[in-house]
Design an enzyme around this catalytic site. Structure first.
Site, PDB file in Angstrom:
ATOM      1  N   TYR A   1      -4.909   1.437  15.844  1.00 36.45           N
ATOM      2  CA  TYR A   1      -3.695   1.484  16.657  1.00 36.45           C
ATOM      3  C   TYR A   1      -3.907   1.248  18.153  1.00 36.45           C
ATOM      4  O   TYR A   1      -3.140   0.540  18.774  1.00 36.45           O
ATOM      5  CB  TYR A   1      -2.962   2.820  16.435  1.00 36.45           C
ATOM      6  CG  TYR A   1      -2.300   2.860  15.080  1.00 36.45           C
ATOM      7  CD1 TYR A   1      -1.063   2.248  14.875  1.00 36.45           C
ATOM      8  CD2 TYR A   1      -2.922   3.442  13.990  1.00 36.45           C
ATOM      9  CE1 TYR A   1      -0.461   2.238  13.625  1.00 36.45           C
ATOM     10  CE2 TYR A   1      -2.329   3.444  12.723  1.00 36.45           C
ATOM     11  CZ  TYR A   1      -1.100   2.837  12.554  1.00 36.45           C
ATOM     12  OH  TYR A   1      -0.508   2.813  11.319  1.00 36.45           O
TER      13      TYR A   1
ATOM     14  N   GLU B   1      -3.726  -0.444   7.920  1.00 37.74           N
ATOM     15  CA  GLU B   1      -2.583  -0.099   8.780  1.00 37.74           C
ATOM     16  C   GLU B   1      -2.795  -0.691  10.156  1.00 37.74           C
ATOM     17  O   GLU B   1      -3.884  -0.578  10.738  1.00 37.74           O
ATOM     18  CB  GLU B   1      -2.443   1.419   8.987  1.00 37.74           C
ATOM     19  CG  GLU B   1      -1.902   2.182   7.826  1.00 37.74           C
ATOM     20  CD  GLU B   1      -1.770   3.679   8.118  1.00 37.74           C
ATOM     21  OE1 GLU B   1      -1.570   4.078   9.296  1.00 37.74           O
ATOM     22  OE2 GLU B   1      -1.890   4.456   7.158  1.00 37.74           O
TER      23      GLU B   1
ATOM     24  N   ASN C   1      -7.666   1.474   9.656  1.00 34.80           N
ATOM     25  CA  ASN C   1      -6.392   1.631  10.361  1.00 34.80           C
ATOM     26  C   ASN C   1      -6.683   1.622  11.852  1.00 34.80           C
ATOM     27  O   ASN C   1      -7.500   2.418  12.325  1.00 34.80           O
ATOM     28  CB  ASN C   1      -5.724   2.966  10.012  1.00 34.80           C
ATOM     29  CG  ASN C   1      -5.313   3.050   8.542  1.00 34.80           C
ATOM     30  OD1 ASN C   1      -5.410   2.073   7.804  1.00 34.80           O
ATOM     31  ND2 ASN C   1      -4.847   4.218   8.132  1.00 34.80           N
TER      32      ASN C   1
ATOM     33  N   GLU D   1      -7.449   8.327   6.102  1.00 34.77           N
ATOM     34  CA  GLU D   1      -7.813   8.906   7.397  1.00 34.77           C
ATOM     35  C   GLU D   1      -8.290  10.352   7.312  1.00 34.77           C
ATOM     36  O   GLU D   1      -7.630  11.268   7.844  1.00 34.77           O
ATOM     37  CB  GLU D   1      -6.624   8.815   8.359  1.00 34.77           C
ATOM     38  CG  GLU D   1      -6.119   7.404   8.587  1.00 34.77           C
ATOM     39  CD  GLU D   1      -5.078   7.314   9.698  1.00 34.77           C
ATOM     40  OE1 GLU D   1      -4.608   8.360  10.179  1.00 34.77           O
ATOM     41  OE2 GLU D   1      -4.749   6.183  10.095  1.00 34.77           O
TER      42      GLU D   1
ATOM     43  N   ARG E   1       0.860  -1.182   0.000  1.00 41.07           N
ATOM     44  CA  ARG E   1       0.000   0.000   0.000  1.00 41.07           C
ATOM     45  C   ARG E   1       0.896   1.231   0.000  1.00 41.07           C
ATOM     46  O   ARG E   1       1.701   1.416   0.911  1.00 41.07           O
ATOM     47  CB  ARG E   1      -0.911  -0.015   1.240  1.00 41.07           C
ATOM     48  CG  ARG E   1      -1.703   1.252   1.393  1.00 41.07           C
ATOM     49  CD  ARG E   1      -2.731   1.204   2.524  1.00 41.07           C
ATOM     50  NE  ARG E   1      -3.347   2.515   2.601  1.00 41.07           N
ATOM     51  CZ  ARG E   1      -3.248   3.354   3.635  1.00 41.07           C
ATOM     52  NH1 ARG E   1      -2.597   2.991   4.735  1.00 41.07           N
ATOM     53  NH2 ARG E   1      -3.802   4.542   3.578  1.00 41.07           N
TER      54      ARG E   1
ATOM     55  N   HIS F   1      -2.697  10.966   0.937  1.00 37.79           N
ATOM     56  CA  HIS F   1      -2.218  10.649   2.286  1.00 37.79           C
ATOM     57  C   HIS F   1      -1.576  11.931   2.848  1.00 37.79           C
ATOM     58  O   HIS F   1      -0.395  11.975   3.152  1.00 37.79           O
ATOM     59  CB  HIS F   1      -1.246   9.468   2.243  1.00 37.79           C
ATOM     60  CG  HIS F   1      -1.068   8.753   3.550  1.00 37.79           C
ATOM     61  ND1 HIS F   1      -1.233   7.380   3.699  1.00 37.79           N
ATOM     62  CD2 HIS F   1      -0.740   9.199   4.781  1.00 37.79           C
ATOM     63  CE1 HIS F   1      -0.988   7.033   4.961  1.00 37.79           C
ATOM     64  NE2 HIS F   1      -0.677   8.128   5.646  1.00 37.79           N
TER      65      HIS F   1
HETATM   66  C1  FCB Z   1      -1.576   6.829  10.789  1.00 39.52           C
HETATM   67  C2  FCB Z   1      -1.092   7.386   9.478  1.00 39.52           C
HETATM   68  C3  FCB Z   1       0.245   6.834   9.038  1.00 39.52           C
HETATM   69  C4  FCB Z   1       1.191   6.664  10.209  1.00 39.52           C
HETATM   70  C5  FCB Z   1       0.538   5.935  11.350  1.00 39.52           C
HETATM   71  C6  FCB Z   1       1.426   5.693  12.533  1.00 39.52           C
HETATM   72  O1  FCB Z   1      -2.458   7.727  11.359  1.00 39.52           O
HETATM   73  O2  FCB Z   1      -2.019   7.098   8.447  1.00 39.52           O
HETATM   74  O3  FCB Z   1       0.746   7.663   8.037  1.00 39.52           O
HETATM   75  O4  FCB Z   1       1.725   7.858  10.569  1.00 39.52           O
HETATM   76  O5  FCB Z   1      -0.606   6.633  11.750  1.00 39.52           O
END
Ligand code: FCB
Length: 471
Positions: A321, A377, A319, A193, A105, A148
């Site tokens: 985290y 992600e 995405n 995002e 990607r 992006h």
């Molecule tokens: C996301 C972003 C990516 C990277 C990660 C850690 O928010 O899309 O570019 O910075 O976080």
């Protein structure tokens, strides 16, 4: 929201990771990850890796301007050189292929491929053509994100995402790219995002262009989503065989107590992080609770916009985290209540794989028309060091294993997840945190540009090899 860029650098200190390198990485035999059609790849983004910011006619982007502004990025870092991928792309693709990764990607830098009058910049376009052709030769599935975060500065000078016209300029850019690159891209994502572009860029100023106003955030979000909705039919017309979608970041919010006020706070957190983007895309409406949080911030919406935004998607990129534990702020919002003693990463983000599973299964219940999902992600930053030629990133190995298990659980619960991209292929420019935060499965020494494959990447490669060898 605070108009204080230094707040962007606040992190909670990482709690000690208690796992061990001896833990096996390979998923259990009954895991859906063994399915050969479950795509495993890695992700990057143009501004974070390319460098070469003023070569071959590339124009300045909002991130060039923002990172050159003192105090905006940790240590004053910029993406001017980054991983020098613009010059090293062949070796980087060879590295990706040698790890057996099946998907890549990447994103296209809008200011590299179009001039201010909307004319193509051939040199910039050729860079992406060469790269995508090489991916095709290697049999690697390409996911291309059109935006992006590196908006051309000349568009920001005319209001950026606060100006409705930017959505139409994005559709023009999409038209050019999909005509030029048709047949070389497996999946197009319009935006990465939009929550971050709108909220961090225009709401709290932690990201470019650095504006801080709640009303700006909702209006920028509307124009971003409109840009997405305008681009989808363009992509369908120019490149019918590819998949079309968008990438959303999602966040898990949990309540600090059973009290109704805290439960409501957690709900509002998820409205602000998830429903704000998913409701317009999948239901064609903004969640009204959002404007309870930010009274008087309803964006200007013209007739037909919501139908445009809700254009059917072939896939939804997710995405994920971390989670955020919240309590009521005593008024109509929420406040973060960081939990003590939990495992965190170098970013201070809590490691919480269950959040990914719970959000995915929750979305399946909430959205009747939830498209197939790719995790576009997932990953973590750690303070990785090369010792005797090796990087033993034990916490990342454990992190990836636990998040892949959460994806498997979601699949078993009936969610259609078709692939997973590691963030990131290599250490890179982590926005407001510069080069200090290392998210790669490959280490980059920025003084020499030497790449060193971390232990996590070796283990992913080993798994992919085993999977490939299975009959
Ligand atoms: C996301 C972003 C990516 C990277 C990660 C850690 O928010 O899309 O570019 O910075 O976080």
């Amino acid at each position: 929201m605070a108009n204080d860029a230094s707040a962007a650098f606040d992190t909670l200190s990482p709690a000690v990771f208690k796992g061990s390198l001896a833990d096996p990485f390979t998923p259990p035999a009954d895991s859906s990850l063994w399915r050969k059609n479950f795509l495993l790849g890695a992700a990057t983004a143009s501004y974070q890796i390319e460098g070469a910011v003023d070569e071959d006619g590339r124009l300045p982007s909002i991130w060039d301007t923002f990172s050159a502004t003192p105090g905006k990025v940790l240590a004053g870092d910029t993406g001017a050189v980054a991983c020098d991928h613009y010059h090293r792309w062949e070796a980087d693709i060879d590295m990706l292929a040698s790890l057996g990764l099946e998907g890549y990607r990447l994103s296209i830098a809008w200011p590299r491929v179009m001039d201010a009058a909307g004319r193509p910049n051939r040199k910039g376009l050729d860079f992406y053509k060469r790269l995508l052709n090489r991916l095709k030769e290697k049999g690697i599935t390409s996911f291309v994100t059109l935006y992006h975060w590196d908006l051309p500065q000349h568009l920001e000078d005319r209001g950026g995402w606060l100006n409705r016209d930017t959505a139409y300029r994005f559709a023009d850019y999409t038209d050019l790219m999909s005509r030029e690159l048709a047949g070389t891209v497996d999946a197009w994502a319009t935006l990465n995002e939009p929550w971050c572009s709108a909220y961090l860029g225009y709401g709290n100023g932690h990201h470019a262009p650095g504006l801080a106003n709640d009303r700006f955030a909702t209006q920028a979000m509307h124009h971003l989503l409109l840009a997405h909705g305008l681009a989808i039919p363009v992509l369908r017309g120019n490149d019918p065989a590819s998949q079309k979608g968008i990438v959303a970041n999602i966040g898990r919010g949990t309540a600090n107590s059973d009290s109704a006020a805290d439960q409501r706070a957690a709900h509002l957190f998820e409205v602000q992080h998830n429903a704000w983007i998913l409701d317009p895309l999948l239901k064609g409406e903004y969640p009204q609770d959002l404007f309870e949080l930010w009274p008087g911030t309803e964006p200007l919406v013209l007739d037909g916009d919501m139908q445009t935004i809700a254009a059917p998607l072939d896939f939804l990129g997710i995405n994920y985290y971390f989670r955020t534990n919240v309590a009521s702020d005593g008024a109509h919002g929420f406040r973060d209540v960081p939990l003590e003693g939990v495992e965190r990463t170098q970013m201070g983000w809590e490691v919480y794989p269950d959040g990914l599973r719970d959000l995915l299964t929750g979305f399946k219940k909430t959205y009747r028309n939830l498209p197939p999902i790719y995790i576009t992600e997932n990953g973590m930053a750690s303070d990785d060091k090369v010792i005797d030629g090796h990087v033993d990133d034990a916490q990342r190995i454990s992190f990836l294993k636990r998040h892949l298990a959460a994806v498997d659980q979601a699949i078993k619960a009936g969610v259609d997840v078709r692939g997973y991209f590691l963030w990131s292929l290599m250490d890179n420019f982590e926005w407001a945190f510069g080069y200090e935060r290392r998210f790669g499965v490959v280490h980059v020494d920025y003084s020499t540009q030497k790449r060193t494959v971390k232990r996590s990447a070796e283990l992913v490669a080993k798994f992919l090899k085993e999977r490939k060898a299975r009959v």
